[in-house]
Design an enzyme around this catalytic site. Structure first.
Site, short mmCIF file in Angstrom:
data_model
loop_
_atom_site.label_atom_id
_atom_site.label_comp_id
_atom_site.label_asym_id
_atom_site.label_seq_id
_atom_site.Cartn_x
_atom_site.Cartn_y
_atom_site.Cartn_z
N SER A 139 0.83 -1.20 0.00
CA SER A 139 0.00 0.00 0.00
C SER A 139 0.88 1.26 0.00
O SER A 139 1.75 1.39 -0.86
CB SER A 139 -0.93 -0.05 1.22
N ASP B 8 -8.71 -6.59 -4.17
CA ASP B 8 -8.34 -5.27 -3.65
C ASP B 8 -9.05 -4.21 -4.50
O ASP B 8 -8.73 -4.04 -5.67
CB ASP B 8 -6.82 -5.11 -3.73
N HIS C 122 -7.78 -5.30 0.12
CA HIS C 122 -6.52 -4.56 0.24
C HIS C 122 -5.63 -5.15 1.34
O HIS C 122 -4.41 -5.16 1.23
CB HIS C 122 -6.84 -3.10 0.53
#
Lengths: 376, 231
Positions: free
Chosen positions: A155, A320, A353
């Site tokens: 991320s 995600d 995610h």
């Protein structure tokens, strides 16, 4: 397989000013970090792990209590680090830090402002991914590491790995960019702004100077985290984990916690709001929003990435929706366009995610296989 | 399916049948990987001879990346591969290949026009549903498309059909019920499609099931065809 065992944080002080992208200057700062494994004589086996929005320097192992016994405080990416794990500490020297502006020991909004002696609060500058990478380079200097074998993260951490290849092309040999994106979409920024508004409009925020009032904007921070948490999960996963189940089996036609998902989100919000700093949260989300390496290249990502010399492993996860696989492919295709070295794995995972934190067998196998090829 | 398989049980005759068929169809070879390897090398030899040092190659359905590895090591090419299967992607990473996990059926969107000197589709066209689209996409992102596929009209395949069974051979090594192949076509069929799509056939090489070049009656004597195509 056991992990890295008991770990302890270290602190480095940097007394040279750091020029920030936003125009201000940080006169001095501290970074808190942990290390696992041993730096080899050639100093060629170092991996830097960059954290995401709410992460910190305690990446692996367990902290010790006052008697030296291991606590339940396990690092946030422990499943991937340790002897025999993908980031094999028998081979690599792994460094995790708390980023500048954080709230886990590195200099941040709750730290004393040398000019006033009071906490920085709202006056702590907005830091960017570029600023973080610049501060991490100071940490590399401090540790005697000329070039990282690998910089990696998921991320926002993946964005730092990407930025490393651009800020210091000679100081990174491999970048592992996981569940990331080359920049945020309008929708991503929108979610971040709602989260910020929740904090900024909390009466206990006091314009960011809440420390002096002896309060914390817990309500706003809790809402921000609940919203964020929704975007970290997948629809499928929520359906499977919570569905429409009610806690008591029947609706009460009121507004108390009824559905299991409500209970879960409130728990996550409370847990987070109890420990995290609202000013840090604001700055982490701003760093995300501002990240856009192609901005200075007419939005041409390939041109922006052309100066990178590192080899890349890019990983994305099927469910995600915060940073979809398509966003990772933008990075991959820019690199392919330039003829740069890149491998890309798209992992089937139910965890949205958050998948990058999970022990998905194919995902860990990909990272393990890639890192085994990294020459020391 | 090796010779060391356990003793036949209950329906021994039935169990033996596919193996017997296979050896009848490919008398020049034993079964399994040995024969396959000879073929793969023959296929790769041709492709390698067409790649010049420094050229960019995209291998679609690159598997473990062995062709790319060879092109990189022997020909100094700069290679990328596309592969869908997890295990193959892992193997390609292990081989140090620039492998991109993805599904060819979704096209090559994201790859810029004319990025590659050669785009290779080795023994895969017959497994692709969107045949015309993949050929168009190959020649959008590359200057040349290199396509190899098993020739369904190979004489041993014809014999199998005459005998009433779907062919199982070195180049069509699957039973009808487990084959990944969706399209069964011949050299003539493929060339008709190329004409329809206005694709230029720069070169065609045809191999028999021992990996030897076939010069006469290719649609009858050729087991595997390798084409170089351009717009």
């Amino acid at each position: 397989m056991s992990g890295v065992g008991i770990v302890a944080a270290q602190r480095a002080h940097f007394d040279q000013p750091l020029d920030l992208k936003g125009g201000s200057v940080l006169p001095a700062f501290d970074l808190v970090y942990e290390t696992y494994g041993t730096l080899n004589a050639a100093k060629s086996n170092a991996i830097l792990v960059c954290h995401a929005l709410s992460g910190h320097h305690h990446v692996a192992g367990r902290t010790a209590d006052e008697f030296g016994k291991p606590t339940a405080n396990v690092g946030w990416w422990d499943n991937i680090i340790g002897p025999g794990r993908p980031l094999d500490t028998d081979r690599f020297f792994v460094v995790g830090l708390n980023n500048l502006g954080g709230c886990h020991g590195s200099t941040g909004p709750a730290s004393p402002n040398p000019a006033t002696g009071k906490p920085w609060g709202a006056d702590f500058p907005v830091v960017t991914v570029e600023d973080w990478v610049a501060s991490q380079a100071r940490l590399a200097d401090h540790l005697g590491i000329d070039a990282w074998a690998v910089v990696m993260g998921g991320s926002l951490g993946g964005m730092q790995a990407l930025q490393w290849t651009l800020s210091f092309p000679e100081r990174i040999r491999h970048a592992l960019v996981i569940a990331a994106a080359p920049k945020l979409s309008a929708e991503n920024i929108a979610f971040n702004d709602v989260a910020r508004q929740a904090i900024l409009t909390d009466p206990d925020f006091h314009g960011g100077h809440f420390y002096e009032h002896g309060v914390r904007p817990v309500t706003g921070l809790r809402l921000a985290r609940m919203l964020g948490h929704i975007t970290y999960l997948s629809d499928d996963q929520m359906a499977e984990k919570f569905g429409r189940r009610l806690r008591t089996g029947a609706g009460s036609y009121g507004f108390d916690v009824e559905f299991e998902i409500e209970s879960y989100l409130r728990y996550q919000g409370d847990k987070f709001a109890g420990v995290f700093d609202a000013n840090t949260y604001l700055r982490m989300t701003k760093a995300l929003d501002y990240f856009d390496p192609a901005q200075d290249f007419d939005d041409d990502l390939a041109r922006a990435l052309a100066r990178a010399k590192a080899k890349f492993l890019v990983v994305a996860f099927s469910t995600d929706w915060r940073f979809t696989p398509a966003r990772s492919r933008e990075i991959v295709h820019a690199l392919v366009h330039n003829g740069q070295a890149v491998a890309y794995a798209e992992i089937n995972s139910a965890h949205g995610h958050d998948s990058f934190l999970m022990d998905e067998p194919h995902y860990h196998a990909v990272v393990d296989t890639y890192l085994k090829r990294v020459k020391l | 399916m090796s010779a060391t398989a356990g003793p036949p049980q209950g329906g021994a005759a039935k169990n033996m049948e596919p193996r017997e068929r296979r050896t009848t169809i490919t008398p020049a070879h034993g079964e399994g990987a040995g024969g396959q390897a000879v073929q793969l090398r023959a296929d790769f030899d041709l492709i390698a001879s067409w790649v010049q040092p420094g050229e960019r190659v995209l291998d679609l359905g690159c598997g473990d990346g062995s062709l790319l590895k060879r092109l990189i090591e022997e020909r100094g090419a700069r290679g990328y591969g596309v592969e869908l299967e997890d295990a193959e992607v892992l193997a390609a990473i292990r081989n140090g290949i620039n492998v991109i996990q993805g599904n060819l059926e979704q096209g090559l969107s994201g790859f810029d026009d004319q990025t590659f000197n050669h785009v290779v589709l080795s023994r895969t066209l017959q497994t692709v549903r969107h045949t015309e689209r993949i050929l168009s996409e190959m020649l959008r992102v590359g200057r040349e498309a290199v396509v190899s596929f098993p020739n369904f009209a190979y004489w041993k395949n014809r014999m199998a059909i005459m005998a009433g069974r779907m062919p199982v051979s070195e180049d069509l090594p699957y039973e009808w019920f487990d084959t990944p192949n969706l399209r069964f076509f011949t050299l003539l069929d493929f060339e008709a499609l190329c004409a329809k799509m206005d694709l230029v056939i720069r070169e065609r090489q045809v191999l028999d099931d021992a990996g030897h070049l076939v010069t006469e009656e290719p649609n009858f004597l050729g087991s595997l065809a390798v084409y170089r195509l351009a717009r």
